[in-house]
Scaffold this motif. Sequence first.
Motif, PDB file in Angstrom:
ATOM      1  N   ASN A  88       0.855  -1.194   0.000  1.00 16.70           N
ATOM      2  CA  ASN A  88       0.000   0.000   0.000  1.00 16.70           C
ATOM      3  C   ASN A  88       0.891   1.244   0.000  1.00 16.70           C
ATOM      4  N   ASN A  89       1.226   1.686  -1.205  1.00 19.60           N
ATOM      5  CA  ASN A  89       2.158   2.800  -1.365  1.00 19.60           C
ATOM      6  C   ASN A  89       1.474   4.099  -1.771  1.00 19.60           C
ATOM      7  N   ALA A  90       0.221   4.040  -2.207  1.00 22.28           N
ATOM      8  CA  ALA A  90      -0.465   5.248  -2.676  1.00 22.28           C
ATOM      9  C   ALA A  90      -0.524   6.293  -1.569  1.00 22.28           C
ATOM     10  N   GLY A  91      -0.164   7.512  -1.913  1.00 22.95           N
ATOM     11  CA  GLY A  91      -0.205   8.565  -0.913  1.00 22.95           C
ATOM     12  C   GLY A  91       0.067   9.927  -1.524  1.00 22.95           C
ATOM     13  N   ILE A  92      -0.379  10.943  -0.838  1.00 22.55           N
ATOM     14  CA  ILE A  92      -0.138  12.323  -1.253  1.00 22.55           C
ATOM     15  C   ILE A  92       0.461  13.086  -0.077  1.00 22.55           C
ATOM     16  N   PHE A  93       1.201  14.146  -0.387  1.00 25.88           N
ATOM     17  CA  PHE A  93       1.808  14.961   0.658  1.00 25.88           C
ATOM     18  C   PHE A  93       1.968  16.378   0.144  1.00 25.88           C
ATOM     19  N   GLY A  94       2.299  17.258   1.049  1.00 30.89           N
ATOM     20  CA  GLY A  94       2.530  18.647   0.663  1.00 30.89           C
ATOM     21  C   GLY A  94       2.411  19.548   1.876  1.00 30.89           C
ATOM     22  N   PRO A  95       3.341  20.488   2.043  1.00 26.34           N
ATOM     23  CA  PRO A  95       3.284  21.394   3.192  1.00 26.34           C
ATOM     24  C   PRO A  95       2.142  22.390   3.069  1.00 26.34           C
ATOM     25  N   GLN A  96       1.517  22.679   4.190  1.00 22.98           N
ATOM     26  CA  GLN A  96       0.439  23.662   4.213  1.00 22.98           C
ATOM     27  C   GLN A  96       0.212  24.104   5.654  1.00 22.98           C
ATOM     28  N   SER A  97      -0.034  25.384   5.839  1.00 18.31           N
ATOM     29  CA  SER A  97      -0.320  25.901   7.171  1.00 18.31           C
ATOM     30  C   SER A  97      -1.582  25.248   7.730  1.00 18.31           C
ATOM     31  N   GLU A 142       8.432   8.544   8.446  1.00 18.20           N
ATOM     32  CA  GLU A 142       8.921   9.008   9.745  1.00 18.20           C
ATOM     33  C   GLU A 142       8.040  10.139  10.273  1.00 18.20           C
ATOM     34  N   SER A 143       7.269  10.758   9.382  1.00 11.27           N
ATOM     35  CA  SER A 143       6.334  11.812   9.804  1.00 11.27           C
ATOM     36  C   SER A 143       5.187  11.259  10.638  1.00 11.27           C
ATOM     37  N   ALA A 144       5.041   9.930  10.663  1.00  8.10           N
ATOM     38  CA  ALA A 144       4.048   9.321  11.543  1.00  8.10           C
ATOM     39  C   ALA A 144       4.456   9.467  12.998  1.00  8.10           C
ATOM     40  N   LEU A 145       5.756   9.574  13.239  1.00 10.44           N
ATOM     41  CA  LEU A 145       6.289   9.701  14.593  1.00 10.44           C
ATOM     42  C   LEU A 145       6.734  11.128  14.886  1.00 10.44           C
ATOM     43  N   ASN A 146       7.344  11.764  13.892  1.00  9.27           N
ATOM     44  CA  ASN A 146       7.745  13.177  13.990  1.00  9.27           C
ATOM     45  C   ASN A 146       6.729  14.005  13.209  1.00  9.27           C
ATOM     46  N   ILE A 147       5.593  14.299  13.802  1.00  9.81           N
ATOM     47  CA  ILE A 147       4.548  15.023  13.065  1.00  9.81           C
ATOM     48  C   ILE A 147       5.071  16.400  12.666  1.00  9.81           C
ATOM     49  N   PRO A 148       5.168  16.688  11.361  1.00  6.71           N
ATOM     50  CA  PRO A 148       5.702  17.990  10.938  1.00  6.71           C
ATOM     51  C   PRO A 148       4.667  19.093  11.140  1.00  6.71           C
ATOM     52  N   ALA A 149       5.103  20.209  11.691  1.00  4.17           N
ATOM     53  CA  ALA A 149       4.176  21.310  11.962  1.00  4.17           C
ATOM     54  C   ALA A 149       3.573  21.872  10.688  1.00  4.17           C
ATOM     55  N   ASP A 150       4.290  21.726   9.565  1.00  3.10           N
ATOM     56  CA  ASP A 150       3.768  22.262   8.307  1.00  3.10           C
ATOM     57  C   ASP A 150       3.038  21.208   7.475  1.00  3.10           C
ATOM     58  N   MET A 151       2.895  19.987   8.009  1.00  5.72           N
ATOM     59  CA  MET A 151       2.139  18.942   7.316  1.00  5.72           C
ATOM     60  C   MET A 151       1.411  18.070   8.341  1.00  5.72           C
ATOM     61  N   ILE A 152       0.670  18.719   9.217  1.00 12.01           N
ATOM     62  CA  ILE A 152      -0.020  17.982  10.278  1.00 12.01           C
ATOM     63  C   ILE A 152      -1.016  16.993   9.692  1.00 12.01           C
ATOM     64  N   HIS A 153      -1.706  17.399   8.632  1.00  6.86           N
ATOM     65  CA  HIS A 153      -2.692  16.513   8.007  1.00  6.86           C
ATOM     66  C   HIS A 153      -2.026  15.278   7.423  1.00  6.86           C
ATOM     67  N   TYR A 154      -0.843  15.438   6.857  1.00  5.97           N
ATOM     68  CA  TYR A 154      -0.094  14.307   6.315  1.00  5.97           C
ATOM     69  C   TYR A 154       0.388  13.389   7.442  1.00  5.97           C
ATOM     70  N   GLY A 155       0.988  13.983   8.465  1.00  8.12           N
ATOM     71  CA  GLY A 155       1.477  13.189   9.585  1.00  8.12           C
ATOM     72  C   GLY A 155       0.378  12.373  10.231  1.00  8.12           C
ATOM     73  N   MET A 156      -0.799  12.964  10.374  1.00  7.70           N
ATOM     74  CA  MET A 156      -1.930  12.243  10.966  1.00  7.70           C
ATOM     75  C   MET A 156      -2.253  10.980  10.185  1.00  7.70           C
ATOM     76  N   THR A 157      -2.270  11.075   8.857  1.00  7.14           N
ATOM     77  CA  THR A 157      -2.612   9.900   8.053  1.00  7.14           C
ATOM     78  C   THR A 157      -1.540   8.831   8.156  1.00  7.14           C
ATOM     79  N   LYS A 158      -0.284   9.228   8.290  1.00  7.39           N
ATOM     80  CA  LYS A 158       0.798   8.253   8.382  1.00  7.39           C
ATOM     81  C   LYS A 158       0.778   7.539   9.734  1.00  7.39           C
ATOM     82  N   THR A 159       0.371   8.244  10.782  1.00  9.69           N
ATOM     83  CA  THR A 159       0.183   7.595  12.082  1.00  9.69           C
ATOM     84  C   THR A 159      -0.980   6.616  12.020  1.00  9.69           C
ATOM     85  N   ALA A 160      -2.041   6.998  11.331  1.00 11.70           N
ATOM     86  CA  ALA A 160      -3.192   6.118  11.181  1.00 11.70           C
ATOM     87  C   ALA A 160      -2.806   4.820  10.480  1.00 11.70           C
ATOM     88  N   GLU A 161      -1.913   4.912   9.507  1.00 10.06           N
ATOM     89  CA  GLU A 161      -1.467   3.699   8.811  1.00 10.06           C
ATOM     90  C   GLU A 161      -0.788   2.724   9.769  1.00 10.06           C
TER      91      GLU A 161
END
Length: 264
Positions: A88-97, A142-161
């Motif tokens: 399961n490799n499908a994914g999107i990312f991108g920095p956003q406030s 690694e953003s699943a563990l180090n949630i980036p402040a500029d990609m909180i929405h991305y980090g959340m999904t990686k933790t969910a995985e």
Amino acid sequence: MHIDLSGKTALVTASTAGIGLATATGLARAGATVVVNGRSQASVDRAIAALQAAVPNARVRGVAADLSDAAGAAALTSAAPAADILVNNAGIFGPQSFFDIDDATWERFYQVNVMAGVRLSRHYLKGMLEKNWGRVVFISSESALNIPADMIHYGMTKTAELAVSRGLAKLAAGSGVTVNSVLPGPTLSEGVRDMLKDVAAQSGKSVEDTMTEFVRTQRPSSILRRAATVEEVANMIVYVCSPQASATTGAALRVDGGVVDDII
């Protein structure tokens, strides 16, 4: 170590470029029949050509399907009803406030990064359990563990995985099916190259040097001190899919260059 996946069928989602294509190529080299997936037929065809050029005797076919919704997942499972290995490799990312991320964006990230893997695992895991052999791998970050402040929405999904992966491993307890997550760190994929092109051009530096500078300034805990290549990440994924990894399940395996400052 010789990894032999002859007789196995591997489906790698979002495998037309980057980590996905490197993984598909590695699995094909190990003898697996590989199903390449991308959102368009053109991108799938290009990936198949690249894979066959790298592995001339590869057994490979493609399915174009957009996994951002249930209809896309259904189209993929209809075209490829069974698989011994699911990456399961499908994914999107991108920095956003955080203050600019609207509900639709949160939902889009969740659908692509989490629900695509949920839907496909729900379909393919049953067949694996019936055969008493299978591999499911979620490509987290690694953003699943180090949630980036500029990609909180991305980090959340990686933790969910990680949560889904661990739960499915428990569901498959006592069987020959393993479920794991692989957590890449900064990786110089095509997507990252595209994102850095403008910055590199403005600074007069190469994309590679720009990425190294990013790692050292924005991920100062990195022990590797550079970005990984897609092949380095794929090596871990191929191993986890192998018979040799039969005692590894329910794990979160980091290929992050030591970015996560944890000895466990």
